[in-house]
Enzyme design. Structure first.
Site, PDB file in Angstrom:
ATOM      1  N   LYS A  93       2.961 -11.236 -12.622  1.00 29.83           N
ATOM      2  CA  LYS A  93       3.938 -11.610 -11.599  1.00 29.83           C
ATOM      3  C   LYS A  93       4.330 -13.088 -11.745  1.00 29.83           C
ATOM      4  O   LYS A  93       3.687 -13.836 -12.501  1.00 29.83           O
ATOM      5  CB  LYS A  93       3.341 -11.306 -10.217  1.00 29.83           C
ATOM      6  CG  LYS A  93       3.103  -9.788  -9.983  1.00 29.83           C
ATOM      7  CD  LYS A  93       2.445  -9.528  -8.627  1.00 29.83           C
ATOM      8  CE  LYS A  93       2.260  -8.033  -8.380  1.00 29.83           C
ATOM      9  NZ  LYS A  93       1.544  -7.763  -7.091  1.00 29.83           N
ATOM     10  N   TYR A 111       9.272  -1.049  -6.575  1.00 27.22           N
ATOM     11  CA  TYR A 111       8.387  -0.917  -5.413  1.00 27.22           C
ATOM     12  C   TYR A 111       8.922   0.065  -4.375  1.00 27.22           C
ATOM     13  O   TYR A 111       8.578  -0.037  -3.199  1.00 27.22           O
ATOM     14  CB  TYR A 111       8.148  -2.288  -4.778  1.00 27.22           C
ATOM     15  CG  TYR A 111       7.106  -3.128  -5.495  1.00 27.22           C
ATOM     16  CD1 TYR A 111       5.791  -2.661  -5.642  1.00 27.22           C
ATOM     17  CD2 TYR A 111       7.402  -4.380  -5.996  1.00 27.22           C
ATOM     18  CE1 TYR A 111       4.816  -3.432  -6.283  1.00 27.22           C
ATOM     19  CE2 TYR A 111       6.432  -5.158  -6.642  1.00 27.22           C
ATOM     20  CZ  TYR A 111       5.146  -4.675  -6.775  1.00 27.22           C
ATOM     21  OH  TYR A 111       4.180  -5.436  -7.403  1.00 27.22           O
ATOM     22  N   PHE A 133       5.792  -5.714   4.644  1.00 21.90           N
ATOM     23  CA  PHE A 133       5.757  -6.793   3.654  1.00 21.90           C
ATOM     24  C   PHE A 133       6.731  -6.569   2.497  1.00 21.90           C
ATOM     25  O   PHE A 133       6.793  -7.386   1.569  1.00 21.90           O
ATOM     26  CB  PHE A 133       4.331  -6.963   3.104  1.00 21.90           C
ATOM     27  CG  PHE A 133       3.728  -5.713   2.504  1.00 21.90           C
ATOM     28  CD1 PHE A 133       4.017  -5.331   1.202  1.00 21.90           C
ATOM     29  CD2 PHE A 133       2.874  -4.919   3.253  1.00 21.90           C
ATOM     30  CE1 PHE A 133       3.470  -4.192   0.641  1.00 21.90           C
ATOM     31  CE2 PHE A 133       2.320  -3.761   2.696  1.00 21.90           C
ATOM     32  CZ  PHE A 133       2.620  -3.403   1.383  1.00 21.90           C
ATOM     33  N   ARG A 155      -6.849  -1.031 -13.757  1.00 20.22           N
ATOM     34  CA  ARG A 155      -6.969  -1.377 -12.334  1.00 20.22           C
ATOM     35  C   ARG A 155      -8.298  -2.101 -12.063  1.00 20.22           C
ATOM     36  O   ARG A 155      -8.358  -2.997 -11.224  1.00 20.22           O
ATOM     37  CB  ARG A 155      -6.874  -0.114 -11.467  1.00 20.22           C
ATOM     38  CG  ARG A 155      -5.522   0.599 -11.532  1.00 20.22           C
ATOM     39  CD  ARG A 155      -4.498   0.012 -10.612  1.00 20.22           C
ATOM     40  NE  ARG A 155      -4.821   0.200  -9.201  1.00 20.22           N
ATOM     41  CZ  ARG A 155      -4.003  -0.136  -8.207  1.00 20.22           C
ATOM     42  NH1 ARG A 155      -2.812  -0.660  -8.468  1.00 20.22           N
ATOM     43  NH2 ARG A 155      -4.350   0.055  -6.957  1.00 20.22           N
ATOM     44  N   THR A 213      -6.497  -5.075  -4.444  1.00 20.19           N
ATOM     45  CA  THR A 213      -5.181  -5.598  -4.062  1.00 20.19           C
ATOM     46  C   THR A 213      -5.285  -6.959  -3.379  1.00 20.19           C
ATOM     47  O   THR A 213      -4.526  -7.875  -3.685  1.00 20.19           O
ATOM     48  CB  THR A 213      -4.470  -4.590  -3.127  1.00 20.19           C
ATOM     49  OG1 THR A 213      -4.382  -3.340  -3.812  1.00 20.19           O
ATOM     50  CG2 THR A 213      -3.083  -5.062  -2.749  1.00 20.19           C
ATOM     51  N   ARG A 256      -7.728 -10.711 -10.446  1.00 23.27           N
ATOM     52  CA  ARG A 256      -7.413 -11.220  -9.099  1.00 23.27           C
ATOM     53  C   ARG A 256      -8.611 -11.943  -8.491  1.00 23.27           C
ATOM     54  O   ARG A 256      -8.445 -12.948  -7.784  1.00 23.27           O
ATOM     55  CB  ARG A 256      -6.955 -10.070  -8.195  1.00 23.27           C
ATOM     56  CG  ARG A 256      -5.551  -9.553  -8.524  1.00 23.27           C
ATOM     57  CD  ARG A 256      -5.256  -8.263  -7.795  1.00 23.27           C
ATOM     58  NE  ARG A 256      -3.879  -7.802  -7.972  1.00 23.27           N
ATOM     59  CZ  ARG A 256      -3.467  -6.576  -7.674  1.00 23.27           C
ATOM     60  NH1 ARG A 256      -4.325  -5.684  -7.177  1.00 23.27           N
ATOM     61  NH2 ARG A 256      -2.217  -6.227  -7.847  1.00 23.27           N
ATOM     62  N   ASN A 268      -0.866 -12.263  -5.827  1.00 28.03           N
ATOM     63  CA  ASN A 268      -2.037 -11.701  -6.506  1.00 28.03           C
ATOM     64  C   ASN A 268      -1.856 -11.496  -8.012  1.00 28.03           C
ATOM     65  O   ASN A 268      -2.550 -10.697  -8.629  1.00 28.03           O
ATOM     66  CB  ASN A 268      -2.533 -10.436  -5.790  1.00 28.03           C
ATOM     67  CG  ASN A 268      -1.531  -9.302  -5.798  1.00 28.03           C
ATOM     68  OD1 ASN A 268      -0.463  -9.429  -6.393  1.00 28.03           O
ATOM     69  ND2 ASN A 268      -1.879  -8.193  -5.166  1.00 28.03           N
ATOM     70  N   HIS A 290       0.381  -6.878 -11.572  1.00 26.77           N
ATOM     71  CA  HIS A 290       0.580  -5.490 -11.156  1.00 26.77           C
ATOM     72  C   HIS A 290       0.023  -4.559 -12.230  1.00 26.77           C
ATOM     73  O   HIS A 290       0.152  -4.832 -13.416  1.00 26.77           O
ATOM     74  CB  HIS A 290       2.077  -5.191 -10.993  1.00 26.77           C
ATOM     75  CG  HIS A 290       2.386  -3.716 -10.937  1.00 26.77           C
ATOM     76  ND1 HIS A 290       2.325  -2.996  -9.765  1.00 26.77           N
ATOM     77  CD2 HIS A 290       2.710  -2.828 -11.916  1.00 26.77           C
ATOM     78  CE1 HIS A 290       2.615  -1.718 -10.030  1.00 26.77           C
ATOM     79  NE2 HIS A 290       2.851  -1.594 -11.324  1.00 26.77           N
ATOM     80  N   GLU A 296       6.975   3.990 -14.316  1.00 28.61           N
ATOM     81  CA  GLU A 296       7.191   2.541 -14.432  1.00 28.61           C
ATOM     82  C   GLU A 296       7.539   2.134 -15.866  1.00 28.61           C
ATOM     83  O   GLU A 296       8.396   1.270 -16.081  1.00 28.61           O
ATOM     84  CB  GLU A 296       5.951   1.792 -13.918  1.00 28.61           C
ATOM     85  CG  GLU A 296       5.779   1.952 -12.415  1.00 28.61           C
ATOM     86  CD  GLU A 296       4.454   1.443 -11.864  1.00 28.61           C
ATOM     87  OE1 GLU A 296       4.250   1.564 -10.643  1.00 28.61           O
ATOM     88  OE2 GLU A 296       3.614   0.933 -12.635  1.00 28.61           O
TER      89      GLU A 296
HETATM   90  P1  DAT Z   1      -1.525  -2.909  -5.861  1.00 26.36           P
HETATM   91  O1  DAT Z   1      -0.645  -4.019  -6.389  1.00 26.36           O
HETATM   92  O2  DAT Z   1      -2.967  -3.297  -5.873  1.00 26.36           O
HETATM   93  O3  DAT Z   1      -1.259  -1.586  -6.534  1.00 26.36           O
HETATM   94  P2  DAT Z   1       0.022  -1.866  -3.612  1.00 26.36           P
HETATM   95  O4  DAT Z   1       0.726  -1.013  -4.628  1.00 26.36           O
HETATM   96  O5  DAT Z   1      -0.550  -1.195  -2.421  1.00 26.36           O
HETATM   97  O6  DAT Z   1      -1.156  -2.714  -4.317  1.00 26.36           O
HETATM   98  O7  DAT Z   1       1.008  -2.994  -3.109  1.00 26.36           O
HETATM   99  C1  DAT Z   1       1.877  -3.650  -4.004  1.00 26.36           C
HETATM  100  C2  DAT Z   1       1.828  -5.117  -3.716  1.00 26.36           C
HETATM  101  O8  DAT Z   1       2.307  -5.350  -2.384  1.00 26.36           O
HETATM  102  C3  DAT Z   1       0.441  -5.740  -3.756  1.00 26.36           C
HETATM  103  O9  DAT Z   1       0.039  -6.116  -5.070  1.00 26.36           O
HETATM  104  C4  DAT Z   1       0.610  -6.920  -2.858  1.00 26.36           C
HETATM  105  C5  DAT Z   1       1.587  -6.438  -1.811  1.00 26.36           C
HETATM  106  N1  DAT Z   1       0.876  -5.944  -0.626  1.00 26.36           N
HETATM  107  C6  DAT Z   1       0.162  -4.803  -0.510  1.00 26.36           C
HETATM  108  N2  DAT Z   1      -0.363  -4.667   0.703  1.00 26.36           N
HETATM  109  C7  DAT Z   1       0.020  -5.775   1.387  1.00 26.36           C
HETATM  110  C8  DAT Z   1      -0.207  -6.247   2.702  1.00 26.36           C
HETATM  111  N3  DAT Z   1      -0.944  -5.554   3.581  1.00 26.36           N
HETATM  112  N4  DAT Z   1       0.345  -7.428   3.038  1.00 26.36           N
HETATM  113  C9  DAT Z   1       1.079  -8.153   2.175  1.00 26.36           C
HETATM  114  N5  DAT Z   1       1.337  -7.756   0.909  1.00 26.36           N
HETATM  115  C10 DAT Z   1       0.810  -6.591   0.534  1.00 26.36           C
HETATM  116 MG    MG Z   2       0.471  -0.438  -6.532  1.00 25.34          MG
END
Ligand code: DAT
Ligand code: MG
Length: 148
Positions: free
Chosen positions: A9, A49, A57, A85, A91, A102, A112, A115, A126
């Site tokens: 990112k 996304y 968010f 992962r 996350t 992370r 973070n 991805h 993706e």
């Molecule tokens: P990951 O990136 O671990 O697969 P995710 O797909 O649930 O997690 O979410 C995508 C991204 O969105 C994540 O890397 C950071 C952001 N995110 C997730 N949950 C969040 C939250 N509760 N508050 C703020 N940002 C969040």
């Molecule tokens: Mg994800």
């Protein structure tokens, strides 16, 4: 062989973590099949996304992803989706174990660093989105030293 989509990112790029992150996937034994530095448009980030579009968010997440260049990669190997992962960590970086990307390099959930696809199905979606022209077809000569 299984493939996953990994993206460094904008914070990871700005902080000079590209080499460190690639190093971890390489040293594990996974094979790099696609790699590009690129900036993405808002609509593209929203598409990537799209499953999170109802989350509070989502807007901030999209702003973050379009705030600077990212490194898009395809990595290949046995179990690379789940193990990728694990290399990445939880996350929320404060909940990520030290030793994970992370866990070692991030603090806030909204910064973070990286991805990684969460399933084989989302990986193929993706990869198709980020690498519409396909990836590079090659096999590392160390393959027999990594797989029995
Ligand atoms: P990951 O990136 O671990 O697969 P995710 O797909 O649930 O997690 O979410 C995508 C991204 O969105 C994540 O890397 C950071 C952001 N995110 C997730 N949950 C969040 C939250 N509760 N508050 C703020 N940002 C969040
Ligand atoms: Mg994800």
């Amino acid at each position: 062989m299984e493939q996953t989509f990994i993206m460094i990112k904008p914070d990871g790029v700005q902080r000079g973590l590209i080499g460190e992150i690639i190093c971890r996937f390489e040293k594990k034994g996974f094979t790099l099949k696609g790699l590009k530095l690129m900036s993405v448009e808002r609509a593209f980030a929203e598409k990537h996304y799209e499953d999170l579009s109802a989350k509070p968010f989502f807007g901030g997440l999209v702003e973050y992803i379009i705030s600077g260049p990212v490194v898009a990669m395809v990595w290949e190997g046995k179990g690379v989706v789940a193990t990728g992962r694990k290399l990445i960590g939880a996350t929320n970086p404060l909940a990520s174990e030290p030793g994970t990307i992370r866990g070692d390099f991030a603090i806030d959930i909204g910064r973070n660093v990286i991805h990684g696809s969460d399933s084989v199905a989302s990986a193929s979606k993706e990869i198709a989105l980020w690498f519409p022209d396909g990836t590079v077809n090659w096999q590392s000569t160390v393959h027999p030293w990594i797989y029995e």
